[in-house]
Design a protein around this motif. Structure first.
Motif, PDB file in Angstrom:
ATOM      1  N   THR A   9       0.800  -1.214   0.000  1.00  0.00           N
ATOM      2  CA  THR A   9       0.000   0.000   0.000  1.00  0.00           C
ATOM      3  C   THR A   9       0.836   1.269   0.000  1.00  0.00           C
ATOM      4  OG1 THR A   9      -0.147  -0.050   2.405  1.00  0.00           O
ATOM      5  CG2 THR A   9      -1.922  -1.125   1.173  1.00  0.00           C
ATOM      6  N   ALA A  10       2.167   1.144   0.123  1.00  0.00           N
ATOM      7  CA  ALA A  10       3.030   2.329   0.153  1.00  0.00           C
ATOM      8  C   ALA A  10       3.022   3.000  -1.216  1.00  0.00           C
ATOM      9  CB  ALA A  10       4.440   1.941   0.533  1.00  0.00           C
ATOM     10  N   GLU A  11       2.958   4.304  -1.195  1.00  0.00           N
ATOM     11  CA  GLU A  11       2.973   5.043  -2.445  1.00  0.00           C
ATOM     12  C   GLU A  11       4.419   5.229  -2.891  1.00  0.00           C
ATOM     13  OE1 GLU A  11       0.682   8.556  -2.631  1.00  0.00           O
ATOM     14  OE2 GLU A  11      -0.893   7.729  -1.349  1.00  0.00           O
ATOM     15  N   ILE A  12       4.643   5.051  -4.202  1.00  0.00           N
ATOM     16  CA  ILE A  12       5.979   5.181  -4.767  1.00  0.00           C
ATOM     17  C   ILE A  12       6.033   6.500  -5.529  1.00  0.00           C
ATOM     18  CG2 ILE A  12       7.637   4.164  -6.349  1.00  0.00           C
ATOM     19  CD1 ILE A  12       6.366   1.459  -5.769  1.00  0.00           C
ATOM     20  N   ASP A  13       7.054   7.257  -5.259  1.00  0.00           N
ATOM     21  CA  ASP A  13       7.234   8.539  -5.939  1.00  0.00           C
ATOM     22  C   ASP A  13       7.743   8.279  -7.352  1.00  0.00           C
ATOM     23  OD1 ASP A  13       7.505  11.194  -6.546  1.00  0.00           O
ATOM     24  OD2 ASP A  13       9.407  11.426  -5.466  1.00  0.00           O
ATOM     25  N   PRO A  14       6.981   8.584  -8.405  1.00  0.00           N
ATOM     26  CA  PRO A  14       7.424   8.311  -9.776  1.00  0.00           C
ATOM     27  C   PRO A  14       8.668   9.107 -10.171  1.00  0.00           C
ATOM     28  CG  PRO A  14       5.283   9.417  -9.779  1.00  0.00           C
ATOM     29  CD  PRO A  14       5.673   9.185  -8.357  1.00  0.00           C
ATOM     30  N   ASN A  15       8.983  10.170  -9.463  1.00  0.00           N
ATOM     31  CA  ASN A  15      10.175  10.955  -9.798  1.00  0.00           C
ATOM     32  C   ASN A  15      11.453  10.291  -9.285  1.00  0.00           C
ATOM     33  OD1 ASN A  15       8.633  12.941 -11.031  1.00  0.00           O
ATOM     34  ND2 ASN A  15       8.281  13.980  -9.068  1.00  0.00           N
ATOM     35  N   SER A  16      11.340   9.433  -8.274  1.00  0.00           N
ATOM     36  CA  SER A  16      12.538   8.806  -7.726  1.00  0.00           C
ATOM     37  C   SER A  16      12.796   7.414  -8.295  1.00  0.00           C
ATOM     38  CB  SER A  16      12.426   8.710  -6.198  1.00  0.00           C
ATOM     39  OG  SER A  16      11.373   7.830  -5.850  1.00  0.00           O
ATOM     40  N   VAL A  17      11.842   6.836  -8.987  1.00  0.00           N
ATOM     41  CA  VAL A  17      12.001   5.489  -9.554  1.00  0.00           C
ATOM     42  C   VAL A  17      12.475   5.627 -10.990  1.00  0.00           C
ATOM     43  CG1 VAL A  17      10.826   3.352 -10.140  1.00  0.00           C
ATOM     44  CG2 VAL A  17      10.222   4.566  -8.054  1.00  0.00           C
ATOM     45  N   ARG A  18      13.623   5.007 -11.283  1.00  0.00           N
ATOM     46  CA  ARG A  18      14.175   5.040 -12.634  1.00  0.00           C
ATOM     47  C   ARG A  18      14.599   3.637 -13.026  1.00  0.00           C
ATOM     48  NH1 ARG A  18      18.966   9.096 -11.921  1.00  0.00           N
ATOM     49  NH2 ARG A  18      19.835   7.025 -12.053  1.00  0.00           N
ATOM     50  N   PRO A  19      14.563   3.341 -14.318  1.00  0.00           N
ATOM     51  CA  PRO A  19      15.070   2.044 -14.751  1.00  0.00           C
ATOM     52  C   PRO A  19      16.592   2.014 -14.592  1.00  0.00           C
ATOM     53  CG  PRO A  19      14.436   3.359 -16.639  1.00  0.00           C
ATOM     54  CD  PRO A  19      14.001   4.109 -15.415  1.00  0.00           C
ATOM     55  N   GLY A  20      17.102   0.854 -14.286  1.00  0.00           N
ATOM     56  CA  GLY A  20      18.535   0.740 -14.043  1.00  0.00           C
ATOM     57  C   GLY A  20      19.310   0.394 -15.296  1.00  0.00           C
ATOM     58  N   TRP A  21      20.622   0.454 -15.158  1.00  0.00           N
ATOM     59  CA  TRP A  21      21.520   0.119 -16.262  1.00  0.00           C
ATOM     60  C   TRP A  21      21.480  -1.371 -16.576  1.00  0.00           C
ATOM     61  CZ3 TRP A  21      23.249   3.650 -19.372  1.00  0.00           C
ATOM     62  CH2 TRP A  21      23.382   4.952 -18.918  1.00  0.00           C
ATOM     63  N   VAL A  22      21.212  -2.189 -15.577  1.00  0.00           N
ATOM     64  CA  VAL A  22      21.164  -3.637 -15.799  1.00  0.00           C
ATOM     65  C   VAL A  22      20.007  -3.986 -16.731  1.00  0.00           C
ATOM     66  CG1 VAL A  22      20.855  -5.864 -14.661  1.00  0.00           C
ATOM     67  CG2 VAL A  22      22.214  -4.098 -13.561  1.00  0.00           C
ATOM     68  N   ALA A  23      18.871  -3.356 -16.544  1.00  0.00           N
ATOM     69  CA  ALA A  23      17.720  -3.610 -17.411  1.00  0.00           C
ATOM     70  C   ALA A  23      18.025  -3.193 -18.845  1.00  0.00           C
ATOM     71  CB  ALA A  23      16.499  -2.868 -16.887  1.00  0.00           C
ATOM     72  N   LEU A  24      18.708  -2.067 -19.016  1.00  0.00           N
ATOM     73  CA  LEU A  24      19.081  -1.623 -20.358  1.00  0.00           C
ATOM     74  C   LEU A  24      20.029  -2.620 -21.011  1.00  0.00           C
ATOM     75  CD1 LEU A  24      19.116   0.547 -22.593  1.00  0.00           C
ATOM     76  CD2 LEU A  24      21.079   1.550 -21.409  1.00  0.00           C
ATOM     77  N   LEU A  25      20.999  -3.115 -20.264  1.00  0.00           N
ATOM     78  CA  LEU A  25      21.948  -4.082 -20.821  1.00  0.00           C
ATOM     79  C   LEU A  25      21.253  -5.391 -21.204  1.00  0.00           C
ATOM     80  CD1 LEU A  25      25.039  -3.511 -18.498  1.00  0.00           C
ATOM     81  CD2 LEU A  25      24.701  -2.748 -20.856  1.00  0.00           C
ATOM     82  N   ILE A  26      20.286  -5.818 -20.409  1.00  0.00           N
ATOM     83  CA  ILE A  26      19.555  -7.043 -20.730  1.00  0.00           C
ATOM     84  C   ILE A  26      18.748  -6.864 -22.010  1.00  0.00           C
ATOM     85  CG2 ILE A  26      17.660  -8.525 -19.956  1.00  0.00           C
ATOM     86  CD1 ILE A  26      18.732  -8.189 -17.107  1.00  0.00           C
ATOM     87  N   VAL A  27      18.091  -5.732 -22.150  1.00  0.00           N
ATOM     88  CA  VAL A  27      17.299  -5.468 -23.362  1.00  0.00           C
ATOM     89  C   VAL A  27      18.203  -5.393 -24.588  1.00  0.00           C
ATOM     90  CG1 VAL A  27      15.850  -3.741 -24.505  1.00  0.00           C
ATOM     91  CG2 VAL A  27      15.384  -4.400 -22.147  1.00  0.00           C
ATOM     92  N   LEU A  28      19.337  -4.740 -24.467  1.00  0.00           N
ATOM     93  CA  LEU A  28      20.281  -4.658 -25.597  1.00  0.00           C
ATOM     94  C   LEU A  28      20.840  -6.034 -25.965  1.00  0.00           C
ATOM     95  CD1 LEU A  28      22.227  -1.361 -24.794  1.00  0.00           C
ATOM     96  CD2 LEU A  28      20.453  -1.738 -26.523  1.00  0.00           C
ATOM     97  N   ALA A  29      21.141  -6.861 -24.965  1.00  0.00           N
ATOM     98  CA  ALA A  29      21.643  -8.208 -25.234  1.00  0.00           C
ATOM     99  C   ALA A  29      20.591  -9.062 -25.922  1.00  0.00           C
ATOM    100  CB  ALA A  29      22.103  -8.867 -23.926  1.00  0.00           C
TER     101      ALA A  29
END
Length: 96
Positions: A9-29
């Motif tokens: 139920t905790a609210e997540i601040d959309p300004n502080s959540v960013r995709p990481g570099w690991v996710a980008l590397l996985i998508v590129l691979a």
């Protein structure tokens, strides 16, 4: 149970959540692997003769064995119907 409920139920601040570099590397691979597999499939499909221009189905496949002219064995798919009356099975009345 209250700890998991508070996390859900905790609210997540959309300004502080960013995709990481690991996710980008996985998508590129995954993208690179897809491109390489696609290119390889194209090369393999070019090797296939779809038109039958070089139709050598009647020619025997080359092998190191000499050619045999023995035709005594029937091919596997050409077996005829079997006669079950030729070999009677013993019953209990026959054994008395």
């Amino acid at each position: 149970m209250t700890a998991t409920t508070s996390l859900l139920t905790a609210e997540i601040d959309p300004n502080s959540v960013r995709p990481g570099w690991v996710a980008l590397l996985i998508v590129l691979a995954l993208g690179a692997a897809t491109v390489l597999l696609w290119r390889n499939m194209g090369k393999q499909l070019k090797k296939i003769d779809f038109d039958g221009e070089n139709d050598s189905a009647g020619d025997p496949a080359p092998s190191g064995d000499p050619v045999s002219t023995d035709n005594s064995a029937a091919p596997a798919g050409d077996a005829g119907p079997t006669d079950t009356k030729a070999t009677p099975t013993p019953t209990q009345s026959d054994s008395k």
